[in-house]
Design a protein around this motif. Sequence first.
Motif, PDB file in Angstrom:
ATOM      1  N   LYS A 249      37.284  40.001  36.265  1.00 50.76           N
ATOM      2  CA  LYS A 249      37.265  40.124  37.730  1.00 50.76           C
ATOM      3  C   LYS A 249      37.928  38.920  38.404  1.00 50.76           C
ATOM      4  O   LYS A 249      38.512  38.068  37.772  1.00 50.76           O
ATOM      5  CB  LYS A 249      35.814  40.272  38.189  1.00 50.76           C
ATOM      6  N   GLN A 252      35.253  35.295  42.884  1.00 57.41           N
ATOM      7  CA  GLN A 252      34.465  35.268  44.115  1.00 57.41           C
ATOM      8  C   GLN A 252      32.996  35.487  43.743  1.00 57.41           C
ATOM      9  O   GLN A 252      32.636  36.570  43.299  1.00 57.41           O
ATOM     10  CB  GLN A 252      34.970  36.406  44.996  1.00 57.41           C
ATOM     11  N   THR A 256      34.460  39.991  41.807  1.00 57.16           N
ATOM     12  CA  THR A 256      34.692  41.354  42.267  1.00 57.16           C
ATOM     13  C   THR A 256      35.801  41.950  41.417  1.00 57.16           C
ATOM     14  O   THR A 256      36.777  41.269  41.102  1.00 57.16           O
ATOM     15  CB  THR A 256      35.118  41.352  43.755  1.00 57.16           C
ATOM     16  N   THR A 258      38.808  43.625  41.606  1.00 57.94           N
ATOM     17  CA  THR A 258      39.736  43.907  42.712  1.00 57.94           C
ATOM     18  C   THR A 258      40.248  45.342  42.648  1.00 57.94           C
ATOM     19  O   THR A 258      40.587  45.912  43.681  1.00 57.94           O
ATOM     20  CB  THR A 258      40.928  42.924  42.728  1.00 57.94           C
ATOM     21  N   ASN A 261      38.213  47.545  44.886  1.00 55.03           N
ATOM     22  CA  ASN A 261      37.993  46.940  46.202  1.00 55.03           C
ATOM     23  C   ASN A 261      38.988  47.411  47.261  1.00 55.03           C
ATOM     24  O   ASN A 261      38.957  46.961  48.399  1.00 55.03           O
ATOM     25  CB  ASN A 261      38.047  45.405  46.042  1.00 55.03           C
ATOM     26  N   PRO A 276      26.579  43.267  41.685  1.00 57.71           N
ATOM     27  CA  PRO A 276      27.534  42.156  41.581  1.00 57.71           C
ATOM     28  C   PRO A 276      27.783  41.690  40.146  1.00 57.71           C
ATOM     29  O   PRO A 276      28.827  41.102  39.872  1.00 57.71           O
ATOM     30  CB  PRO A 276      26.878  41.045  42.405  1.00 57.71           C
ATOM     31  N   GLY A 283      32.617  44.945  45.288  1.00 58.87           N
ATOM     32  CA  GLY A 283      32.616  43.977  46.391  1.00 58.87           C
ATOM     33  C   GLY A 283      31.719  44.440  47.515  1.00 58.87           C
ATOM     34  O   GLY A 283      31.176  45.552  47.496  1.00 58.87           O
ATOM     35  N   THR A 284      31.547  43.566  48.508  1.00 64.30           N
ATOM     36  CA  THR A 284      30.599  43.844  49.588  1.00 64.30           C
ATOM     37  C   THR A 284      31.155  44.823  50.619  1.00 64.30           C
ATOM     38  O   THR A 284      30.401  45.429  51.373  1.00 64.30           O
ATOM     39  CB  THR A 284      30.241  42.541  50.336  1.00 64.30           C
ATOM     40  N   SER A 288      37.005  43.105  50.617  1.00 62.91           N
ATOM     41  CA  SER A 288      36.257  41.847  50.658  1.00 62.91           C
ATOM     42  C   SER A 288      36.875  40.824  49.710  1.00 62.91           C
ATOM     43  O   SER A 288      36.639  39.625  49.854  1.00 62.91           O
ATOM     44  CB  SER A 288      34.789  42.085  50.291  1.00 62.91           C
ATOM     45  N   SER A 289      37.648  41.264  48.731  1.00 59.42           N
ATOM     46  CA  SER A 289      38.319  40.300  47.848  1.00 59.42           C
ATOM     47  C   SER A 289      39.652  39.904  48.471  1.00 59.42           C
ATOM     48  O   SER A 289      40.443  40.761  48.864  1.00 59.42           O
ATOM     49  CB  SER A 289      38.547  40.892  46.448  1.00 59.42           C
TER      50      SER A 289
END
Length: 428
Positions: A249, A252, A256, A258, A261, A276, A283-284, A288-289
């Motif tokens: 990943k 972060q 994450t 990506t 994402n 997570p 990701g959130t 987010s990444s």
Amino acid sequence: MFSSRRTAATIAAAACLLLLPAAQAGVSAAPDDPVAVPAAEAGGTAVYTVPDTDSRSRTEINRSGAQVLSVTGSTATIEATPEQAAQLRAGGFALQAQQDVVSALQELNLDRKAAPGTAAFPPDDQGYHTYDEVNQVLDQVVADHGDIAAKSSVGKSFEGRDIPVLKISGNVAQDEAEPEVLFSCNQHAREHLTTEMCLRIITRFTDGYASDPAIKEVVDSREIWIVPMVNPDGSIYDVESGQYRGWRKNRQDTGTDTNRNWDYQWGCCGGSSGNPASETYRGTAPFSSPEASQLAGFVDSRVVDGAQQIKAHIDFHTFSELVLWPYGYTDADTAEGMTQEEYDRFVRVGTEMARTNGYTPQQSSDLYITDGSVNDWMWGKHKILSFTFEMYPSSGGIDGFYPPDEVIQRETERNDAAVDILLREAGA
Ligand code: 0X9
Ligand code: CA
Ligand code: CA
Ligand code: ZN
């Protein structure tokens, strides 16, 4: 200390943490101690083969928190914790244990003569390029071929590194009305062979420009964008200790994925994880990444007078030797934004490319469902003819991410003809 840290971790977090061999996790194991903690005791992950899988069951495997590493025919190779393996067996999967991941990595590191404090890539793998070396290559290419090559940045990674992009075209300083094509590599940290793939594209189209009329024709009629290292933080992290970590990943927080994402059907369909600690953590929020977000921003910036200039794209991954096209979020061929005619074009071009490199062509959801992947966004938002290539090898466990540097030339050249087809198709 390693085991107490392990005990403190949640089982889910352990799946990630235990990809780190003790010697490089900053803990007390001696660097010359190759003995692995048994996986069951460690709560660490192991590699299993699973016969008779299909896309549905592989999606189910991923949903358990285990991860499909590669697929050959109907046999999947997966990575799972003992708990995940037990759950899958209870669900009827015939898991066959291969090797625990910590010892597989230790064996690999020993084989490549890796040791803490040595150069970033192990001594036997010096043919691979680190982030700094990638930048040096790009700078040298621009110094040697400033008329056709220009370097810039798509933006910063989570840890603040530039994500370099090279443009190759005749009259490179001008934004000309020529079909644009994007090649991106190394979204996933440990997939280092893909960085070499992007570098191969760069050297072929710059070194060949003066002497090869076919190359000159392509470079003069296209604007080619190459991003050799989408995830520099992860890529550096995977090698900086001198020993491979098996990291996938970005960097972060706990990382994450990506490639889960991207802001198209993000998290829609069970093709990513909300945990997570998972290797496929989405990701959130969409984008987010920074890495996915910056690359997306670059692609958005190629809309000129309302028209997306980038017509075609390959995102290189390893491994399984596949040519994949969207959508990944659904099993259906056609869906919103994908007509039968458009789908047929993906099949035609994907199959044509696969004939040249011997990969297997298929819709990406035939592998397993993914949501928030790059191809779905590129097509869904921008109508970019976007493929994922899963490079060499065709099968394997964790070692599949670390082919010896001797194969770089053969396995990157192998995609020359497919790259040429995509460049041609961008003008269609
Ligand atoms: O799972 C992934 O992100 C890719 N495989 S990998 O082993 N390199 O991680 C496959 C992505 C395929 N899905 C789409 N392209 N939509
Ligand atoms: Ca040009
Ligand atoms: Ca242009
Ligand atoms: Zn990948």
